[in-house]
Scaffold this motif. Structure first.
Motif, PDB file in Angstrom:
ATOM      1  N   ARG A 424       0.831  -1.213   0.000  1.00 54.45           N
ATOM      2  CA  ARG A 424       0.000   0.000   0.000  1.00 54.45           C
ATOM      3  C   ARG A 424       0.860   1.255   0.000  1.00 54.45           C
ATOM      4  NH1 ARG A 424      -5.368  -0.417   1.134  1.00 54.45           N
ATOM      5  NH2 ARG A 424      -6.172  -2.465   1.717  1.00 54.45           N
ATOM      6  N   ARG A 425       1.896   1.242   0.811  1.00 52.48           N
ATOM      7  CA  ARG A 425       2.775   2.411   0.889  1.00 52.48           C
ATOM      8  C   ARG A 425       3.438   2.675  -0.457  1.00 52.48           C
ATOM      9  NH1 ARG A 425       5.775   0.657   4.666  1.00 52.48           N
ATOM     10  NH2 ARG A 425       7.498  -0.084   3.348  1.00 52.48           N
ATOM     11  N   ASP A 426       3.960   1.627  -1.088  1.00 46.04           N
ATOM     12  CA  ASP A 426       4.644   1.790  -2.371  1.00 46.04           C
ATOM     13  C   ASP A 426       3.668   2.250  -3.452  1.00 46.04           C
ATOM     14  OD1 ASP A 426       6.954   0.950  -1.148  1.00 46.04           O
ATOM     15  OD2 ASP A 426       6.931  -1.069  -2.007  1.00 46.04           O
ATOM     16  N   GLY A 433       2.707  10.709  -6.872  1.00 43.69           N
ATOM     17  CA  GLY A 433       3.574  11.372  -7.841  1.00 43.69           C
ATOM     18  C   GLY A 433       2.914  11.518  -9.188  1.00 43.69           C
ATOM     19  N   MET A 434       2.203  10.481  -9.610  1.00 44.18           N
ATOM     20  CA  MET A 434       1.493  10.541 -10.889  1.00 44.18           C
ATOM     21  C   MET A 434       0.442  11.653 -10.871  1.00 44.18           C
ATOM     22  SD  MET A 434      -1.603   9.430 -12.362  1.00 44.18           S
ATOM     23  CE  MET A 434      -2.169   8.875 -13.966  1.00 44.18           C
ATOM     24  N   ILE A 435      -0.278  11.780  -9.764  1.00 47.15           N
ATOM     25  CA  ILE A 435      -1.304  12.816  -9.658  1.00 47.15           C
ATOM     26  C   ILE A 435      -0.675  14.202  -9.638  1.00 47.15           C
ATOM     27  CG2 ILE A 435      -3.052  13.797  -8.126  1.00 47.15           C
ATOM     28  CD1 ILE A 435      -3.792  10.948  -7.293  1.00 47.15           C
ATOM     29  N   ASP A 436       0.372  14.389  -8.850  1.00 48.35           N
ATOM     30  CA  ASP A 436       0.974  15.721  -8.743  1.00 48.35           C
ATOM     31  C   ASP A 436       1.505  16.212 -10.078  1.00 48.35           C
ATOM     32  OD1 ASP A 436       0.340  15.730  -6.096  1.00 48.35           O
ATOM     33  OD2 ASP A 436       2.401  15.831  -5.349  1.00 48.35           O
ATOM     34  N   ARG A 457       8.966  12.784  -5.876  1.00 54.19           N
ATOM     35  CA  ARG A 457       9.314  13.307  -4.555  1.00 54.19           C
ATOM     36  C   ARG A 457       8.866  12.404  -3.407  1.00 54.19           C
ATOM     37  NH1 ARG A 457       5.592  18.513  -3.129  1.00 54.19           N
ATOM     38  NH2 ARG A 457       3.612  17.810  -3.987  1.00 54.19           N
ATOM     39  N   TYR A 458       7.745  11.725  -3.561  1.00 47.58           N
ATOM     40  CA  TYR A 458       7.303  10.847  -2.466  1.00 47.58           C
ATOM     41  C   TYR A 458       8.171   9.590  -2.398  1.00 47.58           C
ATOM     42  CZ  TYR A 458       3.352  13.997  -2.823  1.00 47.58           C
ATOM     43  OH  TYR A 458       2.579  15.120  -2.879  1.00 47.58           O
ATOM     44  N   LEU A 459       8.633   9.141  -3.550  1.00 43.62           N
ATOM     45  CA  LEU A 459       9.571   8.019  -3.568  1.00 43.62           C
ATOM     46  C   LEU A 459      10.912   8.441  -2.978  1.00 43.62           C
ATOM     47  CD1 LEU A 459       8.746   6.625  -7.125  1.00 43.62           C
ATOM     48  CD2 LEU A 459       8.156   5.577  -4.938  1.00 43.62           C
ATOM     49  N   TRP A 460      11.398   9.596  -3.370  1.00 48.77           N
ATOM     50  CA  TRP A 460      12.672  10.080  -2.842  1.00 48.77           C
ATOM     51  C   TRP A 460      12.612  10.223  -1.317  1.00 48.77           C
ATOM     52  CZ3 TRP A 460      14.354  14.536  -6.690  1.00 48.77           C
ATOM     53  CH2 TRP A 460      14.729  13.934  -7.906  1.00 48.77           C
ATOM     54  N   LYS A 461      11.475  10.693  -0.828  1.00 46.81           N
ATOM     55  CA  LYS A 461      11.331  10.869   0.619  1.00 46.81           C
ATOM     56  C   LYS A 461      11.508   9.540   1.345  1.00 46.81           C
ATOM     57  CE  LYS A 461       8.273  12.956   4.059  1.00 46.81           C
ATOM     58  NZ  LYS A 461       6.968  13.641   4.278  1.00 46.81           N
ATOM     59  N   ALA A 462      11.137   8.448   0.666  1.00 47.02           N
ATOM     60  CA  ALA A 462      11.276   7.114   1.253  1.00 47.02           C
ATOM     61  C   ALA A 462      12.595   6.453   0.880  1.00 47.02           C
ATOM     62  CB  ALA A 462      10.105   6.235   0.800  1.00 47.02           C
ATOM     63  N   PRO A 506       5.284   7.451 -13.547  1.00 51.51           N
ATOM     64  CA  PRO A 506       6.213   7.083 -12.481  1.00 51.51           C
ATOM     65  C   PRO A 506       6.055   5.618 -12.108  1.00 51.51           C
ATOM     66  CG  PRO A 506       4.364   8.303 -11.584  1.00 51.51           C
ATOM     67  CD  PRO A 506       4.219   8.358 -13.078  1.00 51.51           C
ATOM     68  N   GLY A 507       7.067   5.056 -11.492  1.00 49.23           N
ATOM     69  CA  GLY A 507       7.009   3.650 -11.109  1.00 49.23           C
ATOM     70  C   GLY A 507       7.942   3.346  -9.959  1.00 49.23           C
ATOM     71  N   LEU A 508       7.892   2.098  -9.493  1.00 47.81           N
ATOM     72  CA  LEU A 508       8.782   1.607  -8.454  1.00 47.81           C
ATOM     73  C   LEU A 508       8.992   0.119  -8.688  1.00 47.81           C
ATOM     74  CD1 LEU A 508      10.358   2.047  -5.800  1.00 47.81           C
ATOM     75  CD2 LEU A 508       8.249   1.464  -4.578  1.00 47.81           C
ATOM     76  N   TYR A 509      10.251  -0.314  -8.630  1.00 47.50           N
ATOM     77  CA  TYR A 509      10.575  -1.698  -8.989  1.00 47.50           C
ATOM     78  C   TYR A 509      11.505  -2.284  -7.929  1.00 47.50           C
ATOM     79  CZ  TYR A 509       8.949   0.689 -13.077  1.00 47.50           C
ATOM     80  OH  TYR A 509       8.197   1.469 -13.932  1.00 47.50           O
TER      81      TYR A 509
END
Length: 592
Positions: A424-426, A433-436, A457-462, A506-509
């Protein structure tokens, strides 16, 4: 098999008196995807991702590719004797740096048809700095590749003006306007989507991309198209002739260049290969290079006209309705205990799109990756890798369609069980990020690199990141990836302009665990903005999965954007759906 192919190339290299040979992913037209005839890098290495460069020496070999293909390349190169070089990572040498470290390399061979003039000059300078020489050789694969496929010559058609929004004659005239101070010049075009856009022609020579293998010369009074003449029927011949276009054989292009002595010839050094650039020099043509980072045609093509924009909107409605039917089938299948495989999912999605008579094929190979496969950015399912999906991880689907009125590209990520806290967090970080980025309002003159941080930015924060770009341009019934604009961390001088269409993805892998990507196409518009500002209008119409969203993590503006987007999705798609499909869509687009 790969080792024996490498030995054949080394034997050829010995005859050519070069100690190394560079094999890029290009064709002579610098296409992102190439026809099988030019799939030389894949043939020599076994790695079939869309991007990569192989370097073969007398005693070794290496392949350079980017982060999208690290996992795929590692698997496909296993046992080949080819070393993987991971581009973008600290410690990975550049090609010439690696070659300079090989003690027995002095002469480096290339096929000049597969390198632009500018790329050739850059490589030649780098080679010289390492005490080496770059040599333009012939094509070794004509000799060593038994059964090499022919250059394609598939039938081609004219894209009607009701779809293109501008006649070929009008586009040619715009190219002839001497705003570069070079009246009476000849303009040479080798890039296939630029030729297709200029002449309003579409073909099937390259899978997924509606292109025609060809060269184009725009003279002051006529245009010459060098291709396989037989690909056009009588009607197409008549239409091209009426627009001032003459068709000649593809092979005649070389001889034509020899006739341009003392004539001003406009080329872009990134858009004409070294072999033909050298032919122009030998013919003593007066070469005038375009000095912008991109060709003038690229920018004209990137800014869509009102007819093209309306076509994109129509394509999104047709495509969105097919996606709703697909997603409903998928969800109902899983809830009933079914476990379709990745390949079955891709096939079913194709079938739902193909049910519409305007569908012309996929715009790229569908990515359907479950769990750890979703973490492979450009995952391509194979017979060996195909797996059934489950309910404990994410399913990432990236797909697109070609229609005569537009091109689509969409990614959605689904979860069919109870997402974990980490999942959920990821997912929510990617969505925010996609919305912003989608909701951004920005001044005229803004470049994509200035906006890219909004998606990250939300990914970077994490302490997380993704290594691919956030946005690429999209062609109109053309290539799903086009320039010159982009949204990415790397600097690109091209500003975002009204009428440009690009992705927001944006994505996360997380290797071995899961991949997440959420993608819409957007239109740059000034509508609804204060004077001097622009914004993105979402074009893609498809619900964004809410199952893994941490609603409390969204701020008020993000919730409002998502609710407005979903309301628009329902309003635009519901007229194309059955009552049962509308009820399903109403639930998926419910306000949160």
């Amino acid at each position: 098999m790969i080792r024996s192919r490498l030995e054949k190339l080394r034997e050829w290299m010995a005859a050519e008196e070069v100690e190394a040979f560079i094999v890029p992913s290009n064709d002579p037209h610098f296409s992102e995807h190439v026809a099988p005839h030019w799939a030389c890098r894949a043939w020599i290495s076994g790695f079939d991702g869309s991007a990569g460069t192989v370097v073969v020496t007398r005693r070794g070999a290496a392949l350079w590719t980017d982060s999208r293909y690290f996992l795929q390349a590692e698997a496909q190169l296993d046992g080949s004797g080819i070393e993987l070089q991971r581009m973008g990572l600290v410690g990975t040498p550049e090609v010439m740096e690696w070659l300079a470290a090989q003690s027995d390399v002095r002469r480096i061979g290339i096929d000049g048809r597969l390198f632009s003039h500018r790329a050739f000059l850059r490589l030649a300078d780098e080679a010289a700095e390492g005490g080496m020489t770059l040599v333009d050789c012939s094509d070794p694969f004509d000799t060593i590749w038994d059964g090499r496929p022919d250059i394609p010559a598939e039938p081609a058609a004219i894209l009607e003006e009701r779809y293109s929004g501008e006649s070929t004659r009008s586009k040619l005239q715009r190219l002839r306007i001497p705003d570069d101070g070079i009246p009476e010049a000849v303009r040479l075009v080798a890039v296939l989507d630029e030729i297709a856009w200029t002449l309003n022609i579409r073909g099937t020579d390259i899978e997924y991309n509606p292109l025609v293998i060809s060269y184009l010369s725009v003279e002051p009074e006529r245009a010459l198209l060098f291709t396989v003449p037989e690909r056009f029927g009588p009607r197409e011949w008549e239409q091209l002739a009426a627009e001032g276009v003459e068709v000649r054989a593809y092979e005649a292009f070389d001889a034509y260049l020899a006739t341009l002595a003392n004539r001003p010839v406009v080329v872009h050094p990134e858009g004409l290969d070294q072999f033909h650039y050298a032919a122009l020099e030998a013919a003593r043509a007066r070469i005038e290079e375009e000095t912008t980072p991109y060709s003038s045609i690229a920018l004209l093509k990137a800014v869509k006209n009102p007819i093209e924009i309306d076509g994109f909107r129509r394509a999104m409605e047709v495509d969105g309705a097919a996606l709703v039917r697909f997603e409903r089938w998928l969800e109902q299948t899983v809830e009933a205990g079914g476990r379709p495989t990745e390949r079955e999912i891709a096939d079913r999605l194709h079938a739902f799109r193909a049910a519409d008579p305007d569908f012309r094929g996929e715009s790229f190979e569908t990515i359907a990756g479950y769990g750890s496969h979703g973490a492979i950015v450009h995952y391509a399912v194979s017979e060996e890798s195909d797996r059934a999906i489950g309910t404990d991880s994410f399913l990432l689907i990236d797909s697109g369609g070609q229609y005569p009125f537009g091109t689509t590209d969409i990614t959605r990520t689904y979860h069919f069980g109870a997402p974990t806290e980490e999942q959920r967090r990821d997912y929510t970080a990617v969505l925010r990020g996609m919305i912003d980025l989608s909701a951004a309002q920005f001044p005229v003159g803004t470049r994509g690199a200035q906006l890219d941080v909004l998606a990250r930015r939300y990914l970077w924060k994490a302490g997380q990141n993704y290594l691919h770009g956030t946005g690429h341009g999209v062609g109109h019934c053309l290539c799903v990836h086009e320039g010159p604009q982009s949204i990415r961390m790397n600097e690109n001088p091209v500003t975002l302009q009204p009428g440009m269409v690009q992705s927001c993805e944006p994505g996360l892998y997380l290797a071995g665990r899961h991949g997440i990507r959420i993608e819409n196409l957007t239109l740059v518009t000034e509508e609804g903005c204060p004077a001097g500002f622009l914004r993105f209008e979402p074009l893609t119409l498809c619900p964004i999965s809410l199952r893994a969203v941490e609603t409390a993590a969204l701020d008020a503006d993000q919730r409002d954007w998502l609710n407005r987007y979903h309301a628009a999705v329902y309003e635009r798609l519901s007229p194309r759906l059955t009552p049962e499909e509308r009820a399903w869509l109403a639930e998926k687009t419910r306000p949160i």
